[in-house]
Design a protein around this motif. Structure first.
Motif, PDB file in Angstrom:
ATOM      1  N   MET A  98       0.817  -1.194   0.000  1.00 23.11           N
ATOM      2  CA  MET A  98       0.000   0.000   0.000  1.00 23.11           C
ATOM      3  C   MET A  98       0.862   1.260   0.000  1.00 23.11           C
ATOM      4  O   MET A  98       0.573   2.212  -0.708  1.00 23.11           O
ATOM      5  CB  MET A  98      -0.912  -0.037   1.239  1.00 23.11           C
ATOM      6  CG  MET A  98      -1.901   1.067   1.271  1.00 23.11           C
ATOM      7  SD  MET A  98      -3.058   0.863  -0.083  1.00 23.11           S
ATOM      8  CE  MET A  98      -4.112   2.213   0.189  1.00 23.11           C
ATOM      9  N   PHE A  99       1.928   1.241   0.806  1.00 26.31           N
ATOM     10  CA  PHE A  99       2.805   2.407   0.847  1.00 26.31           C
ATOM     11  C   PHE A  99       3.559   2.579  -0.474  1.00 26.31           C
ATOM     12  O   PHE A  99       3.875   3.701  -0.868  1.00 26.31           O
ATOM     13  CB  PHE A  99       3.797   2.299   2.006  1.00 26.31           C
ATOM     14  CG  PHE A  99       3.194   2.595   3.341  1.00 26.31           C
ATOM     15  CD1 PHE A  99       2.727   3.859   3.632  1.00 26.31           C
ATOM     16  CD2 PHE A  99       3.093   1.619   4.303  1.00 26.31           C
ATOM     17  CE1 PHE A  99       2.169   4.147   4.852  1.00 26.31           C
ATOM     18  CE2 PHE A  99       2.532   1.885   5.532  1.00 26.31           C
ATOM     19  CZ  PHE A  99       2.067   3.162   5.819  1.00 26.31           C
ATOM     20  N   ASN A 100       3.833   1.465  -1.154  1.00 26.83           N
ATOM     21  CA  ASN A 100       4.519   1.543  -2.434  1.00 26.83           C
ATOM     22  C   ASN A 100       3.645   2.239  -3.477  1.00 26.83           C
ATOM     23  O   ASN A 100       4.125   3.083  -4.235  1.00 26.83           O
ATOM     24  CB  ASN A 100       4.903   0.139  -2.904  1.00 26.83           C
ATOM     25  CG  ASN A 100       5.818   0.170  -4.089  1.00 26.83           C
ATOM     26  OD1 ASN A 100       6.711   1.001  -4.161  1.00 26.83           O
ATOM     27  ND2 ASN A 100       5.602  -0.730  -5.023  1.00 26.83           N
ATOM     28  N   ILE A 101       2.366   1.922  -3.480  1.00 29.55           N
ATOM     29  CA  ILE A 101       1.434   2.557  -4.420  1.00 29.55           C
ATOM     30  C   ILE A 101       1.272   4.033  -4.093  1.00 29.55           C
ATOM     31  O   ILE A 101       1.285   4.886  -4.984  1.00 29.55           O
ATOM     32  CB  ILE A 101       0.076   1.833  -4.395  1.00 29.55           C
ATOM     33  CG1 ILE A 101       0.236   0.409  -4.920  1.00 29.55           C
ATOM     34  CG2 ILE A 101      -0.959   2.582  -5.212  1.00 29.55           C
ATOM     35  CD1 ILE A 101      -0.983  -0.455  -4.722  1.00 29.55           C
ATOM     36  N   LEU A 102       1.157   4.345  -2.806  1.00 32.98           N
ATOM     37  CA  LEU A 102       1.035   5.745  -2.389  1.00 32.98           C
ATOM     38  C   LEU A 102       2.278   6.539  -2.765  1.00 32.98           C
ATOM     39  O   LEU A 102       2.190   7.667  -3.253  1.00 32.98           O
ATOM     40  CB  LEU A 102       0.790   5.822  -0.879  1.00 32.98           C
ATOM     41  CG  LEU A 102       0.605   7.202  -0.285  1.00 32.98           C
ATOM     42  CD1 LEU A 102      -0.617   7.885  -0.886  1.00 32.98           C
ATOM     43  CD2 LEU A 102       0.485   7.108   1.224  1.00 32.98           C
ATOM     44  N   SER A 103       3.436   5.937  -2.573  1.00 33.19           N
ATOM     45  CA  SER A 103       4.687   6.587  -2.938  1.00 33.19           C
ATOM     46  C   SER A 103       4.766   6.831  -4.445  1.00 33.19           C
ATOM     47  O   SER A 103       5.179   7.902  -4.893  1.00 33.19           O
ATOM     48  CB  SER A 103       5.866   5.731  -2.482  1.00 33.19           C
ATOM     49  OG  SER A 103       7.080   6.283  -2.883  1.00 33.19           O
ATOM     50  N   ALA A 104       4.358   5.860  -5.228  1.00 37.06           N
ATOM     51  CA  ALA A 104       4.372   6.012  -6.686  1.00 37.06           C
ATOM     52  C   ALA A 104       3.390   7.088  -7.134  1.00 37.06           C
ATOM     53  O   ALA A 104       3.690   7.864  -8.052  1.00 37.06           O
ATOM     54  CB  ALA A 104       4.050   4.686  -7.349  1.00 37.06           C
ATOM     55  N   LEU A 105       2.232   7.169  -6.490  1.00 38.09           N
ATOM     56  CA  LEU A 105       1.259   8.214  -6.833  1.00 38.09           C
ATOM     57  C   LEU A 105       1.782   9.607  -6.483  1.00 38.09           C
ATOM     58  O   LEU A 105       1.570  10.563  -7.240  1.00 38.09           O
ATOM     59  CB  LEU A 105      -0.070   7.948  -6.138  1.00 38.09           C
ATOM     60  CG  LEU A 105      -0.879   6.776  -6.682  1.00 38.09           C
ATOM     61  CD1 LEU A 105      -2.115   6.547  -5.827  1.00 38.09           C
ATOM     62  CD2 LEU A 105      -1.255   7.015  -8.127  1.00 38.09           C
ATOM     63  N   ILE A 106       2.454   9.726  -5.351  1.00 42.99           N
ATOM     64  CA  ILE A 106       3.055  11.009  -4.982  1.00 42.99           C
ATOM     65  C   ILE A 106       4.125  11.386  -6.006  1.00 42.99           C
ATOM     66  O   ILE A 106       4.208  12.535  -6.454  1.00 42.99           O
ATOM     67  CB  ILE A 106       3.641  10.949  -3.563  1.00 42.99           C
ATOM     68  CG1 ILE A 106       2.531  10.839  -2.533  1.00 42.99           C
ATOM     69  CG2 ILE A 106       4.499  12.178  -3.272  1.00 42.99           C
ATOM     70  CD1 ILE A 106       3.009  10.567  -1.114  1.00 42.99           C
ATOM     71  N   GLY A 107       4.937  10.419  -6.407  1.00 40.85           N
ATOM     72  CA  GLY A 107       5.968  10.677  -7.412  1.00 40.85           C
ATOM     73  C   GLY A 107       5.384  11.063  -8.758  1.00 40.85           C
ATOM     74  O   GLY A 107       5.885  11.969  -9.425  1.00 40.85           O
ATOM     75  N   LEU A 108       4.302  10.399  -9.153  1.00 47.12           N
ATOM     76  CA  LEU A 108       3.664  10.711 -10.432  1.00 47.12           C
ATOM     77  C   LEU A 108       3.053  12.111 -10.409  1.00 47.12           C
ATOM     78  O   LEU A 108       3.200  12.875 -11.368  1.00 47.12           O
ATOM     79  CB  LEU A 108       2.607   9.664 -10.757  1.00 47.12           C
ATOM     80  CG  LEU A 108       1.911   9.804 -12.102  1.00 47.12           C
ATOM     81  CD1 LEU A 108       2.919   9.639 -13.232  1.00 47.12           C
ATOM     82  CD2 LEU A 108       0.807   8.786 -12.225  1.00 47.12           C
ATOM     83  N   ALA A 109       2.377  12.454  -9.325  1.00 53.76           N
ATOM     84  CA  ALA A 109       1.793  13.794  -9.208  1.00 53.76           C
ATOM     85  C   ALA A 109       2.885  14.868  -9.208  1.00 53.76           C
ATOM     86  O   ALA A 109       2.731  15.917  -9.833  1.00 53.76           O
ATOM     87  CB  ALA A 109       0.956  13.883  -7.945  1.00 53.76           C
TER      88      ALA A 109
END
Length: 73
Positions: free
Chosen positions: A1-12
């Protein structure tokens, strides 16, 4: 879950960095690099490293842009 959140923050953050590539908007990276580093921090809590590494690459790109622009441009 944290990996997906981290990737979304990076994408944004990466999407927000697109205008910061243009001259006179490079100072926007002063706000975006810490956001990308926060995303890397969130990625530390995950067993996978993809989101964390992506955020570090985005932060490195923003830092390089700041360095090339002299911190302002």
């Amino acid at each position: 879950m944290f990996n997906i959140l981290s990737a979304l923050i990076g994408l944004a953050t990466l999407i927000c960095m697109i205008p910061a590539v243009f001259p006179l908007l490079g100072a926007l990276n002063w706000l975006l690099v810490p956001v990308a580093l926060f995303g890397a921090f969130v990625g530390l809590f995950s067993a996978k490293t993809g989101g964390r590494n992506f955020c570090l690459i985005v932060a490195g790109f923003g830092a390089l842009r700041l360095f090339l622009g002299g911190g302002i441009f």
